[in-house]
Design an enzyme around this catalytic site. Structure first.
Site, mmCIF file in Angstrom:
data_model
loop_
_atom_site.group_PDB
_atom_site.id
_atom_site.type_symbol
_atom_site.label_atom_id
_atom_site.label_comp_id
_atom_site.label_asym_id
_atom_site.label_seq_id
_atom_site.Cartn_x
_atom_site.Cartn_y
_atom_site.Cartn_z
ATOM 1 N N GLY A 125 0.166 30.051 -33.005
ATOM 2 C CA GLY A 125 1.346 29.938 -33.503
ATOM 3 C C GLY A 125 1.704 30.041 -34.977
ATOM 4 N N SER A 130 -1.364 34.285 -33.137
ATOM 5 C CA SER A 130 -0.212 34.256 -32.764
ATOM 6 C C SER A 130 -0.200 35.743 -31.907
ATOM 7 C CB SER A 130 1.020 34.474 -33.912
ATOM 8 O OG SER A 130 2.133 34.633 -33.607
ATOM 9 N N LYS A 131 0.878 35.400 -30.930
ATOM 10 C CA LYS A 131 0.818 36.521 -29.982
ATOM 11 C C LYS A 131 1.673 37.690 -30.563
ATOM 12 C CE LYS A 131 4.257 34.839 -26.853
ATOM 13 N NZ LYS A 131 4.786 34.656 -25.438
ATOM 14 N N PHE A 175 27.412 20.050 -40.249
ATOM 15 C CA PHE A 175 26.753 20.462 -38.973
ATOM 16 C C PHE A 175 27.159 19.313 -38.036
ATOM 17 C CE2 PHE A 175 23.146 23.270 -37.736
ATOM 18 C CZ PHE A 175 23.887 24.496 -38.354
ATOM 19 N N GLN A 191 18.371 22.130 -24.404
ATOM 20 C CA GLN A 191 19.735 21.917 -25.094
ATOM 21 C C GLN A 191 20.578 23.358 -24.900
ATOM 22 O OE1 GLN A 191 20.236 22.163 -29.754
ATOM 23 N NE2 GLN A 191 21.033 20.155 -29.026
ATOM 24 N N HIS A 245 23.389 25.569 -26.388
ATOM 25 C CA HIS A 245 24.292 25.639 -27.548
ATOM 26 C C HIS A 245 25.610 25.993 -27.325
ATOM 27 C CE1 HIS A 245 25.697 27.063 -31.422
ATOM 28 N NE2 HIS A 245 24.502 26.393 -32.248
ATOM 29 N N LEU A 305 22.758 34.065 -30.647
ATOM 30 C CA LEU A 305 23.535 32.726 -31.106
ATOM 31 C C LEU A 305 24.604 33.085 -32.315
ATOM 32 C CD1 LEU A 305 23.482 29.491 -31.504
ATOM 33 C CD2 LEU A 305 21.981 29.953 -33.541
ATOM 34 N N GLU A 315 26.047 27.009 -35.495
ATOM 35 C CA GLU A 315 27.000 26.124 -35.702
ATOM 36 C C GLU A 315 27.685 25.905 -36.895
ATOM 37 O OE1 GLU A 315 25.725 22.451 -33.340
ATOM 38 O OE2 GLU A 315 25.722 21.299 -35.233
ATOM 39 N N ARG A 327 25.950 19.076 -29.775
ATOM 40 C CA ARG A 327 26.177 20.149 -28.904
ATOM 41 C C ARG A 327 26.332 19.797 -27.485
ATOM 42 N NH1 ARG A 327 21.262 23.545 -32.071
ATOM 43 N NH2 ARG A 327 22.710 23.986 -33.961
ATOM 44 N N HIS A 378 19.172 27.129 -25.545
ATOM 45 C CA HIS A 378 18.995 27.194 -27.228
ATOM 46 C C HIS A 378 17.658 26.482 -27.682
ATOM 47 C CE1 HIS A 378 19.941 27.851 -31.443
ATOM 48 N NE2 HIS A 378 19.861 26.305 -31.493
ATOM 49 N N ARG A 427 18.970 17.147 -29.235
ATOM 50 C CA ARG A 427 18.722 17.231 -30.886
ATOM 51 C C ARG A 427 19.891 17.596 -31.740
ATOM 52 N NH1 ARG A 427 17.830 22.275 -33.962
ATOM 53 N NH2 ARG A 427 18.317 23.523 -32.153
#
Ligand SMILES: Cc1cc2nc3c(=O)[nH]c(=O)nc-3n(C[C@H](O)[C@H](O)[C@H](O)COP(=O)(O)OP(=O)(O)OC[C@H]3O[C@@H](n4cnc5c(N)ncnc54)[C@H](O)[C@@H]3O)c2cc1C
Ligand code: HEM
Ligand code: SF4
Ligand code: F3S
Ligand code: FES
Lengths: 143, 255, 114, 570
Positions: free
Chosen positions: D13, D38-39, D120, D234, D236, D246, D249, D280, D349, D384
């Site tokens: 990753g 990584s893919k 935030f 989560q 969003h 997105l 925020e 959120r 999200h 989160r």
């Protein structure tokens, strides 16, 4: 170009329509540079005929003072003017002059370097070249 | 609970009432097996907001699973999906079918990049040239020692380079550049713009070493200010500007 | 030579040439195009030392500029060590040859060796 | 013969967590051979999409405190966060921001030249450190570019890792397919860091990159590790229609309003203290409640939505601070936020859950660490806070990078290489998937699976829906989708797509099972049939282990240091 590199090759330049006037200018600059170089070599050879005395010179002059010769000369004039004017534009650009100032880009992103100043430069190079060519034609054929 | 299926058909926007269709022509080529590339044609529906990427994935999903195409973010930030769309390099996820004004959409792999298969091309050279121009702050104290704080930088100083920092390494510029079309050793607008990005950063002290790297027979001088790079850049990086400003240092116009 | 030095020369020669070529062409035009090409007037021009010197200068400037331009184009067309060497030295040789050949005309005419 | 490569440290990753780990490891062990696998091409990872900010306490002299950051995080998590872990995050973070600055991060600045921060959701101090609204993108760029300094990091771009090889206790290597050639490889290594990111593509309406599928989680699961807290997903509040991309925020952080069809800022009913800047989970629930009570809008696609109003911020501020979302909304929805309202709706999200790790990011297998969104060290508990995730990626990227490097330097693997495991894996993916048979279109199955998740395990959940969802997923699983029509080896994304789908089934099942088992409402998990938080019975983490028949579900205690759970009010 080899298929495995998949480079666009020279044909990519033959189709400058996709990328606006700047790309046309790029292409004309090259052509005129090469054309001028060819003419320049020819011109050096041409003038060397003076060493063959009056007869040799006039003989050779007659070879070039034809309609084709004049037409070629007219194109050379055009190339020379375009190459010179555009050359000055390109040199200014290369020095970082008139290419805009870095700034936060806002969508839709208009690249500041592709601005009207340089476009005007290109168009005036083309127009001046055309005018000079006409003038040259007038002088050469006008007599 | 409201139904969400329908809108965000994953990877493609489902045509709801779509009466519009276009002919999507996809260039197919697997260098391991084929001699030359061939176009395959598909009729796909689209909406006002449908992107070329969505149309291609629609084909992959419903007509031919084997279309090879690179994609990830679908919002023009990862740089995966550059390809030739109707003859120009563009991001597939950032090009709406409706804005092409054409009933035929032709997609081909980006020029000046070797083809892996179909629309997917090799990026190794771009990654290499990017690395070559030292794309990081060069100074002795770039590694933080415990309690240090940030290097101060005014918003105006950020403005000097932020435009160039927007590069997503999509390679469209390298694909459009006429020098790139024949010169496989040219560093290319992508890397040159990044060289300028770091040179213009007030925190960087590596100008001289970077200038040395690009002052090479296939370096910055092989750019002739053709501007195509800037015209195709999807992020407003304007590599042509960066390159000319950078050359200004080498020519003594700037210091 | 560093590529930047070469290119500075390229731009320098171009700039210098602008002025000089202008003079060169204006001479043609002020004298009237056809007349200016008469054997006598050409010869007279060559004999006029400042003008001959200018011609020599143009010759060098444009040869340097033109063949470097050619070198640039050829370098971009195809790559490879030996090819690039051949292009660089080839262009240099052609440049020198052309300057030598042109200088011969100028010097010989100027010294009245026709 | 299977092709083979060898590294000292393998990092699977290349998002924020993976790249931060690579740098930390390369610094710690200059002689280590580090492979970043990584893919996608390394710098194309999903992390580039992060927009709004990275949370850190930078201005203690101006009133912010680490303690406050810790408490906001714990409160935001609805008290399910492990508090020692949350504290670790907040303590480590400030210097990471400064380190990024030293590496060239283009943070947005205050007039005095110091790094700027914005408001935030859920914070009691503006501490989302930002760089325009492309925080993740610039962080990725900074990390990727900095990686270029190190000669001992090698990049395997577009390699799909399929399984983890270990001897029952200790890590030995991974198996992977090089996408460009289609070659199956074993990559041997002494240590592994899993940084495969979140799995948000389990949902069809999602902000995630199309590559964010659960194959990394599934790989760990199949290797015997536990997935923790997967039921907490989560949503969003502001995914733009119709794409689901997105709207950060930060848009509300800069002062944007949420409006219902009466033109009211309806958040005053739900969180008068914080309004649009409540956490959120609360804002998403409020939006869904408004919609259910008939105060929503209909988008032209027929979907219910709510409006986000940014007009009063003015064109200049939008361009300066929210340029990215301005681009997104003009391009993808045809709306300029300076002139018009945006159509938004809660969207999948973030995954609070992930591979079960301890505070150091170590997993249950020796030599394997997990970092970033793929890991669940329980820093976020059940919800989160915005801007805390990029922070998490960076902090645990660094921690695991250093620890794994140290481990790789001090350990030599001596056990014989388990060839049978490699053959078994080859069999699983080549016989089971590549050469599989069937006539059901796997892409349509994927669509149905993700639609099911969207419908049955969205913002509000209940027993009936969740059970139906599980039934549906199991039905889909039985169909004959396990086949790959593309028979070529080169760049066969059809193959990787079906492998991704295969992993989705196992992880989706765990999300649903976890949600069914958790009969309470906590953080992002809101049950309409159990509307209260139930600390007596559910103040614990959920663990799920792999079993060929059905996942084995367990629980795990929460670490509480300073803050006893209280009612969560904003
Ligand atoms: C739209 C959006 C905006 C966000 N904004 C913010 C924000 O403002 N602030 C904030 O704090 N957080 C934000 N987040 C959350 C944050 O971006 C993510 O949690 C974080 O980027 C995850 O990073 P990561 O390093 O864990 O993984 P990722 O960046 O997701 O990377 C995963 C990596 O794993 C690789 N991989 C996966 N599977 C395999 C496999 N099988 N084989 C090989 N490689 C594999 C992928 O190729 C990729 O490189 C946002 C998230 C989204 C979706
Ligand atoms: C007198 C005015 C001239 C000026 C101001 C001028 C300017 C320039 C400039 C700036 C370039 C560089 C273009 C680039 O890098 O993109 C160039 C290229 C070139 N010039 Fe000239 N030049 C002039 C005359 C000539 C003449 C007379 C010749 C022929 C002998 C010539 C031949 C070339 C060639 C072959 C090139 C390379 C083409 C290219 O790179 O595009 N130039 N010139
Ligand atoms: S400069 Fe622009 S076109 Fe070139 S790689 Fe970067 S983002 Fe793409
Ligand atoms: S297109 Fe190429 S020639 Fe220069 S201005 Fe851009 S790099
Ligand atoms: S898919 Fe990421 S840029 Fe197009």
């Amino acid at each position: 170009m080899t298929q495995d590199e998949h480079k666009e090759g020279i044909k990519g330049m033959v189709n400058p329509g996709r990328y606006g006037i700047e790309r046309v200018a790029y292409w004309l600059m090259r052509l005129s540079g090469l054309g001028l170089l060819a003419y320049f070599i020819g011109h050096i050879y041409e003038t060397s005929n003076i060493l063959r005395g009056q007869v040799g010179w006039t003989e050779f002059l007659e070879l070039t003072q034809t309609t084709e010769g004049h037409a070629i000369l007219a194109i050379v004039i055009a190339m020379c003017v375009f190459h010179t004017v555009n050359g000055i534009r390109v040199m200014l650009g290369h020095g970082g002059i008139g290419v805009g100032k870095p700034a936060r880009p806002d969508y839709p992103y208009d690249p500041a370097s592709q601005n009207y100043r340089h476009k005007i430069g290109i168009y005036s190079a083309i127009v001046l070249a055309a005018v000079a060519m006409m003038y040259g034609l007038a002088v050469m054929f006008g007599e | 609970m409201a139904q969400v299926s329908g809108i965000a058909d994953e990877q493609t926007s489902t045509p709801l009432s779509s009466s519009n269709t276009i002919l999507l022509r996809i260039s197919r080529f697997n260098p391991e097996h084929d001699d030359s590339s061939q176009f395959m044609e598909f009729t796909v529906p689209y909406e006002r907001w449908t992107t070329v990427l969505e149309a291609i994935l629609d084909v992959k999903k419903h007509f031919d699973h084997s279309v090879a195409v690179r994609y990830s973010c679908r919002q023009a930030t990862c740089g995966s999906c550059g390809m030739m769309i109707n003859g120009k390099p563009r991001l597939a996820c950032f090009t709406k079918i409706s804005e092409l004004n054409s009933n035929v959409v032709t997609v081909e792999p980006m020029n000046n990049f070797p083809i892996i298969r179909d629309l997917a091309v090799k990026f190794e050279r771009l990654f290499d040239t990017h690395q070559k121009i030292k794309p990081y702050l060069i100074r002795d104290d770039s590694e933080l020692v415990s309690d240090e704080r940030e290097f101060l930088q005014s918003p105006e100083e950020v403005e000097q380079y932020i435009q160039f920092a927007n590069c997503i390494k999509c390679g469209l510029c390298n694909s459009a550049c006429p020098t790139m079309a024949t010169d496989s050793s040219f560093v290319g607008p992508q890397a040159l713009a990044q060289a300028y990005r770091y040179v213009a950063d007030s925190r960087d002290k590596g100008k001289d070493s970077r200038l040395k790297i690009i002052d090479d027979s296939h370096g910055i001088w092989r750019c002739h200010f053709a501007g195509s790079c800037s015209q195709v850049c999807p992020k407003g990086v304007d590599p042509a500007m960066g390159i000319q400003l950078l050359r200004g240092y080498l020519l003594g116009f700037r210091s | 030579m560093r590529e930047s030095t070469i290119m500075k020369i390229h731009y320098g020669t171009a700039l210098a040439a602008v002025a000089l070529v202008a003079v060169h062409i204006l001479m043609r035009l002020t004298q009237g195009f056809a007349e200016s090409l008469e054997y006598e007037s050409v010869l007279a021009n060559y004999k006029f030392i400042p003008y001959a010197a200018m011609l020599e200068l143009i010759l060098i400037l444009l040869a340097v500029h033109g063949f470097n331009g050619l070198r640039v184009i050829l370098l971009e067309l195809k790559q490879g060590r030996s090819y690039e060497k051949a292009v660089s030295y080839g262009c240099l040789a052609a440049m020198i040859a052309l300057i030598a050949y042109g200088s011969r005309t100028i010097i010989m005419t100027n010294m009245g060796m026709v | 013969m299977v092709e083979s490569l060898e590294f000292d440290l393998i990092i699977c990753g290349s998002g924020l967590a993976g790249l931060r780990a690579a740098i930390a490891a390369a610094k710690k062990g200059p002689n280590l051979k580090i492979g970043v696998v990584s893919k996608v091409q390394v710098m194309r990872s999903h992390s580039v999409s992060a927009e709004g900010g990275t949370a850190a306490v930078l201005f203690e002299e101006e009133g912010d405190t680490i303690e406050s950051h810790v408490y906001d995080t714990v409160k935001g998590s609805d008290f399910l966060a492990d508090q020692d872990v949350a504290e670790r995050l907040c303590v480590e973070m400030p210097q990471e921001i400064h380190q990024l600055d030293h590496w060239g991060m283009p943070w947005s600045r205050r007039p005095d030249g110091r790094i700027d921060q914005r408001n935030f959701g859920g914070y009691s101090f503006p501490r989302a450190t930002y760089a325009s609204d492309k925080v993740g993108f610039f962080e990725m760029q900074t990390l990727y570019d900095t990686c270029q300094k190190f000669e001992n990091i090698e990049y395997l771009n577009e390699w799909f890792v399929s399984s983890i090889i270990h001897d029952g206790k200790k890590f030995m290597g991974v198996t992977a397919i090089e996408l460009s050639s289609g070659t199956f490889y074993t990559i041997k290594g002494k240590a592994l860091i899993i940084a495969t990111g979140g799995a948000g593509r389990l949902y069809s309406f999602s902000t995630y990159a199309l590559s964010s599928t659960p194959d990394g989680l599934d790989m760990g699961l199949r290797a015997g590790m536990a997935l923790k807290d997967m039921e907490f997903v989560q949503f969003h509040p502001t995914g733009i229609l119709p794409s689901g991309i997105l709207i950060t925020e930060g848009a509300r952080g800069e002062g944007g309003y949420l409006l219902n069809n009466k033109g009211e800022r309806f958040m005053k009913t739900y969180a008068a203290g914080k309004m649009e800047l409540a956490p959120r989970d609360i804002v998403s629930r409020s939006i869904m409640t408004e919609i259910q009570e008939g105060r929503g809008f209909k988008h032209e696609t027929g979907v219910d939505c709510m409006k986000l109003d940014l007009r009063h911020l003015g064109d200049e501020k939008i361009k300066e601070k929210l340029g990215g979302i301005r681009e997104i909304s003009i391009k993808f929805s045809g709306i300029d936020p300076a002139d018009d309202l945006l159509d938004i709706r809660p969207v999948c999200h973030y995954m609070m859950g992930g591979l079960h790790t301890n505070i150091d990011g170590a997993t249950e297998i020796q030599g394997v660490w997990a970092a970033g969104e793929a890991a669940c060290n329980s820093v976020h508990g059940s919800n989160r806070l915005g801007a805390n995730s990029t922070s998490e990626c960076i902090v645990w990227g660094k921690i695991t990078g250093e620890l794994a490097a140290e481990y790789a330097m001090n350990n030599t693997s001596s056990n014989p290489w388990p060839h049978h495991l490699v053959s078994a894996e080859e069999k699983r993916i080549y016989d089971g998937i590549f050469r599989g048979n069937g006539d059901v279109n796997p892409y349509e199955i994927r669509q149905q699976l993700t639609d099911t998740m969207n419908e049955k395990a969205y913002v509000y959940r209940n027993e009936t829906n969740l059970v139906e969802g599980l039934k549906k997923i199991r039905e889909l699983k039985k169909q004959t989708w396990k086949h790959v029509d593309d028979k070529a080896k080169e760049y066969n994304t059809n193959f990787s797509n079906v492998m991704e789908l295969d992993s989705m089934f196992r992880v989706a099942e765990i999300v649903l099972l976890g949600a069914i088992n958790r009969k309470e409402s906590r953080g992002a998990h809101a049950r309409t049939d159990y509307t209260k938080r139930d600390d007596a019975n559910f103040l614990h983490h959920t663990l799920a282990y792999y079993d060929p028949n059905e996942p084995i579900m367990k629980t795990y205690p929460v670490t509480i240091t300073k803050y006893q759970p209280v009612e969560r009010k904003y």
